[in-house]
Design a protein around this motif. Structure first.
Motif, PDB file in Angstrom:
ATOM      1  N   ARG A 104      29.132  39.266  46.364  1.00  0.00           N
ATOM      2  CA  ARG A 104      29.240  41.058  45.667  1.00  0.00           C
ATOM      3  C   ARG A 104      28.707  42.288  47.125  1.00  0.00           C
ATOM      4  O   ARG A 104      29.145  42.753  47.332  1.00  0.00           O
ATOM      5  N   ILE A 105      27.666  41.540  48.276  1.00  0.00           N
ATOM      6  CA  ILE A 105      27.515  43.244  48.389  1.00  0.00           C
ATOM      7  C   ILE A 105      27.612  42.658  50.022  1.00  0.00           C
ATOM      8  O   ILE A 105      28.473  43.656  51.494  1.00  0.00           O
ATOM      9  N   GLU A 106      26.624  41.571  50.826  1.00  0.00           N
ATOM     10  CA  GLU A 106      27.447  41.209  51.848  1.00  0.00           C
ATOM     11  C   GLU A 106      28.750  40.738  52.289  1.00  0.00           C
ATOM     12  O   GLU A 106      29.725  40.250  53.660  1.00  0.00           O
ATOM     13  N   GLY A 107      29.508  39.580  51.561  1.00  0.00           N
ATOM     14  CA  GLY A 107      30.718  39.223  51.111  1.00  0.00           C
ATOM     15  C   GLY A 107      30.607  37.105  51.783  1.00  0.00           C
ATOM     16  O   GLY A 107      29.808  37.894  52.785  1.00  0.00           O
ATOM     17  N   ILE A 108      31.403  36.755  50.899  1.00  0.00           N
ATOM     18  CA  ILE A 108      31.340  35.742  51.602  1.00  0.00           C
ATOM     19  C   ILE A 108      32.962  34.933  52.056  1.00  0.00           C
ATOM     20  O   ILE A 108      33.763  35.805  51.981  1.00  0.00           O
ATOM     21  N   GLU A 109      33.313  34.646  53.477  1.00  0.00           N
ATOM     22  CA  GLU A 109      34.176  34.477  54.014  1.00  0.00           C
ATOM     23  C   GLU A 109      35.397  33.133  53.684  1.00  0.00           C
ATOM     24  O   GLU A 109      35.962  33.367  53.340  1.00  0.00           O
ATOM     25  N   SER A 110      34.472  32.310  53.778  1.00  0.00           N
ATOM     26  CA  SER A 110      34.250  31.007  53.044  1.00  0.00           C
ATOM     27  C   SER A 110      33.960  30.328  52.007  1.00  0.00           C
ATOM     28  O   SER A 110      32.209  30.244  52.597  1.00  0.00           O
ATOM     29  N   ALA A 111      34.176  28.554  51.216  1.00  0.00           N
ATOM     30  CA  ALA A 111      33.307  27.860  50.725  1.00  0.00           C
ATOM     31  C   ALA A 111      34.179  27.079  50.837  1.00  0.00           C
ATOM     32  O   ALA A 111      34.855  26.426  50.761  1.00  0.00           O
ATOM     33  N   HIS A 112      33.172  25.710  50.811  1.00  0.00           N
ATOM     34  CA  HIS A 112      33.431  24.206  51.202  1.00  0.00           C
ATOM     35  C   HIS A 112      32.183  23.984  49.749  1.00  0.00           C
ATOM     36  O   HIS A 112      30.827  23.403  49.357  1.00  0.00           O
ATOM     37  N   THR A 113      32.890  22.816  48.727  1.00  0.00           N
ATOM     38  CA  THR A 113      31.644  21.880  48.480  1.00  0.00           C
ATOM     39  C   THR A 113      32.319  20.546  48.242  1.00  0.00           C
ATOM     40  O   THR A 113      32.625  19.966  49.592  1.00  0.00           O
ATOM     41  N   PHE A 114      30.862  19.517  48.369  1.00  0.00           N
ATOM     42  CA  PHE A 114      30.712  18.483  49.435  1.00  0.00           C
ATOM     43  C   PHE A 114      30.264  17.176  48.310  1.00  0.00           C
ATOM     44  O   PHE A 114      29.786  17.531  46.785  1.00  0.00           O
ATOM     45  N   ASP A 115      30.678  16.233  48.083  1.00  0.00           N
ATOM     46  CA  ASP A 115      30.083  15.226  47.519  1.00  0.00           C
ATOM     47  C   ASP A 115      28.878  15.436  47.887  1.00  0.00           C
ATOM     48  O   ASP A 115      28.346  14.619  48.534  1.00  0.00           O
ATOM     49  N   ILE A 147      24.551  17.837  63.939  1.00  0.00           N
ATOM     50  CA  ILE A 147      25.476  16.987  63.241  1.00  0.00           C
ATOM     51  C   ILE A 147      27.312  17.177  62.457  1.00  0.00           C
ATOM     52  O   ILE A 147      27.851  15.828  62.726  1.00  0.00           O
ATOM     53  N   ILE A 148      27.486  18.190  61.517  1.00  0.00           N
ATOM     54  CA  ILE A 148      28.061  18.103  61.411  1.00  0.00           C
ATOM     55  C   ILE A 148      27.917  19.488  61.130  1.00  0.00           C
ATOM     56  O   ILE A 148      28.168  20.214  61.620  1.00  0.00           O
ATOM     57  N   ASP A 149      29.907  19.572  61.594  1.00  0.00           N
ATOM     58  CA  ASP A 149      30.065  20.951  61.453  1.00  0.00           C
ATOM     59  C   ASP A 149      31.013  21.440  60.048  1.00  0.00           C
ATOM     60  O   ASP A 149      31.430  20.602  58.841  1.00  0.00           O
ATOM     61  N   TYR A 150      30.933  22.917  59.820  1.00  0.00           N
ATOM     62  CA  TYR A 150      31.314  23.612  59.083  1.00  0.00           C
ATOM     63  C   TYR A 150      32.545  22.784  58.418  1.00  0.00           C
ATOM     64  O   TYR A 150      33.077  23.026  57.508  1.00  0.00           O
ATOM     65  N   ASP A 151      33.423  23.187  59.416  1.00  0.00           N
ATOM     66  CA  ASP A 151      34.893  23.177  59.403  1.00  0.00           C
ATOM     67  C   ASP A 151      35.331  22.670  58.477  1.00  0.00           C
ATOM     68  O   ASP A 151      36.351  22.771  57.886  1.00  0.00           O
ATOM     69  N   ASP A 152      34.828  20.960  59.290  1.00  0.00           N
ATOM     70  CA  ASP A 152      35.833  19.908  58.819  1.00  0.00           C
ATOM     71  C   ASP A 152      34.324  19.056  57.713  1.00  0.00           C
ATOM     72  O   ASP A 152      35.126  17.779  57.647  1.00  0.00           O
ATOM     73  N   PHE A 153      33.374  20.279  56.736  1.00  0.00           N
ATOM     74  CA  PHE A 153      33.072  19.251  56.112  1.00  0.00           C
ATOM     75  C   PHE A 153      33.044  19.777  54.589  1.00  0.00           C
ATOM     76  O   PHE A 153      33.422  20.635  54.213  1.00  0.00           O
ATOM     77  N   GLY A 154      33.254  18.462  53.917  1.00  0.00           N
ATOM     78  CA  GLY A 154      33.782  18.913  52.337  1.00  0.00           C
ATOM     79  C   GLY A 154      34.565  19.672  52.001  1.00  0.00           C
ATOM     80  O   GLY A 154      35.404  18.712  53.184  1.00  0.00           O
ATOM     81  N   GLU A 155      34.512  20.221  50.922  1.00  0.00           N
ATOM     82  CA  GLU A 155      36.550  20.143  51.035  1.00  0.00           C
ATOM     83  C   GLU A 155      36.085  22.247  50.501  1.00  0.00           C
ATOM     84  O   GLU A 155      35.252  22.387  49.568  1.00  0.00           O
ATOM     85  N   SER A 156      37.321  22.455  51.235  1.00  0.00           N
ATOM     86  CA  SER A 156      37.501  24.486  50.764  1.00  0.00           C
ATOM     87  C   SER A 156      37.903  24.273  49.329  1.00  0.00           C
ATOM     88  O   SER A 156      38.680  23.902  48.892  1.00  0.00           O
ATOM     89  N   VAL A 157      37.190  25.071  48.956  1.00  0.00           N
ATOM     90  CA  VAL A 157      37.689  25.914  47.372  1.00  0.00           C
ATOM     91  C   VAL A 157      37.367  27.506  47.732  1.00  0.00           C
ATOM     92  O   VAL A 157      36.837  28.073  48.635  1.00  0.00           O
ATOM     93  N   SER A 158      38.433  27.956  46.783  1.00  0.00           N
ATOM     94  CA  SER A 158      38.299  29.414  46.426  1.00  0.00           C
ATOM     95  C   SER A 158      36.765  30.175  46.821  1.00  0.00           C
ATOM     96  O   SER A 158      35.657  29.989  45.962  1.00  0.00           O
ATOM     97  N   VAL A 159      36.678  31.568  47.297  1.00  0.00           N
ATOM     98  CA  VAL A 159      35.759  32.413  47.121  1.00  0.00           C
ATOM     99  C   VAL A 159      35.744  32.516  45.656  1.00  0.00           C
ATOM    100  O   VAL A 159      34.398  32.701  45.243  1.00  0.00           O
ATOM    101  N   ASP A 160      36.563  33.240  45.501  1.00  0.00           N
ATOM    102  CA  ASP A 160      36.752  33.427  43.365  1.00  0.00           C
ATOM    103  C   ASP A 160      36.391  32.030  42.929  1.00  0.00           C
ATOM    104  O   ASP A 160      35.752  32.830  41.571  1.00  0.00           O
ATOM    105  N   SER A 161      35.665  30.686  43.151  1.00  0.00           N
ATOM    106  CA  SER A 161      35.642  30.361  41.803  1.00  0.00           C
ATOM    107  C   SER A 161      34.008  30.364  42.069  1.00  0.00           C
ATOM    108  O   SER A 161      33.457  29.126  41.228  1.00  0.00           O
ATOM    109  N   LEU A 162      33.497  30.119  43.410  1.00  0.00           N
ATOM    110  CA  LEU A 162      32.046  30.239  43.156  1.00  0.00           C
ATOM    111  C   LEU A 162      31.269  31.167  41.906  1.00  0.00           C
ATOM    112  O   LEU A 162      31.845  32.131  41.578  1.00  0.00           O
ATOM    113  N   VAL A 163      30.126  30.287  41.419  1.00  0.00           N
ATOM    114  CA  VAL A 163      29.906  31.096  39.931  1.00  0.00           C
ATOM    115  C   VAL A 163      28.595  32.492  40.324  1.00  0.00           C
ATOM    116  O   VAL A 163      28.220  32.361  41.697  1.00  0.00           O
TER     117      VAL A 163
END
Length: 279
Positions: A104-115, A147-163
């Motif tokens: 809400r305040i700082e802002g989130i550019e993108s989000a990934h979920t992972f297994d 060791i892991i790169d954010y852009d390639d790790f997990g699956e991209s999800v909508s920022v709006d979907s974050l709880v």
């Protein structure tokens, strides 16, 4: 180059839980610089975890990785996520509302979920109750060390979907401003509200002006009195209340060298309302 890794939990320091997280991170990369935001979040208090991230994150450089673990739903179907903020910092956490204030305040550019199962500490075995160690510290350390790169790790999800947890915005109504008591300045018992300094100054107040403060728990009035608007605690006598602008540039309420929260049994959350107007 390694990034800073910052831990926040509700684990406390009475046992070995936090130390185990440090051990996992060091096992990933002994060159990591690991810091503590706090481990004294009240048990299961997702709201406060969200607020403490907001209190802290602006003062850390780009690339910093935050691991926040207040996880009453550990082992359930709630997601594990990594987000990148608009200031290019990273937060790895359960998707349970911990990101509310950052979103809400700082802002989130993108989000990934992972297994979680596929990215679990290999030595954790059958345990599925200590994700702070086995999931979040482990993957946070891998992200911070490169060791892991954010852009390639997990699956991209909508920022709006974050709880998100419910937030009640502050507002002006005639000659008063109204908000909620979001959190305490815990050690000193000061009240931190969600009324920012811009909204407050719409009342056209000057320092040393007296203001009427009313605090309600739902509909029950808990406190009503006048106090002065001061720059700092030293501008009033010991034991005297004051209104001030806190370190996040929001309105705070305090007693000089005393605990306002304890003195008047005041709590925090969206059911605690505060109104301010000129006396």
């Amino acid at each position: 180059m390694s990034r800073a890794l910052v831990f926040q939990t509700d684990f406390g320091l009475a046992d070995g839980a936090v130390c185990a997280m440090y051990g996992v991170a060091n096992s990933v990369d002994q060159k990591l610089k690991i810091y503590d935001l706090t481990h004294d979040i009240p048990q299961y208090n997702i709201w406060e975890a969200s607020y403490r991230l907001r209190q802290t994150i602006d003062y850390w450089p780009e690339g910093t990785v935050f691991v926040s673990v207040v996880d009453p739903g550990v082992g359930s179907t709630r997601r594990s996520v990594i987000v990148r903020t608009r200031r290019n910092q990273y937060i790895i956490t359960p998707d349970n509302g911990t990101l509310t204030h950052i979103k809400r305040i700082e802002g989130i550019e993108s989000a990934h979920t992972f297994d979680e199962r596929a990215n679990k500490l290999p030595t954790a075995g059958e345990s599925f109750t200590f994700f702070g160690r086995d999931i979040y510290a482990f993957n946070g350390a891998k992200l911070a060390s490169g060791i892991i790169d954010y852009d390639d790790f997990g699956e991209s999800v909508s920022v709006d979907s974050l709880v998100e947890l419910p937030i009640i915005p502050s507002y002006r109504e005639g000659g008063q401003v109204i908000g909620t008591i979001d959190v305490l300045d815990v050690r000193f018992g000061n009240l931190w509200t969600n009324i920012d300094h811009h909204l407050f100054h719409e009342l056209n107040v000057s320092r040393s002006d007296r203001l009427t403060i009313k605090i309600k728990n739902d509909t029950r009035t808990v406190y009503k009195n006048t106090m002065i608007f001061a720059r700092s605690f030293a501008e009033v006598a010991i034991g005297e209340p004051l209104l001030y602008i806190n370190s996040l540039e929001n309105v705070g309420i305090a007693i000089n060298q005393g605990s306002f929260a304890k003195a008047y049994s005041i709590g925090t959350g969206t059911n605690w309302h505060i109104s301010i107007d000129k006396a």
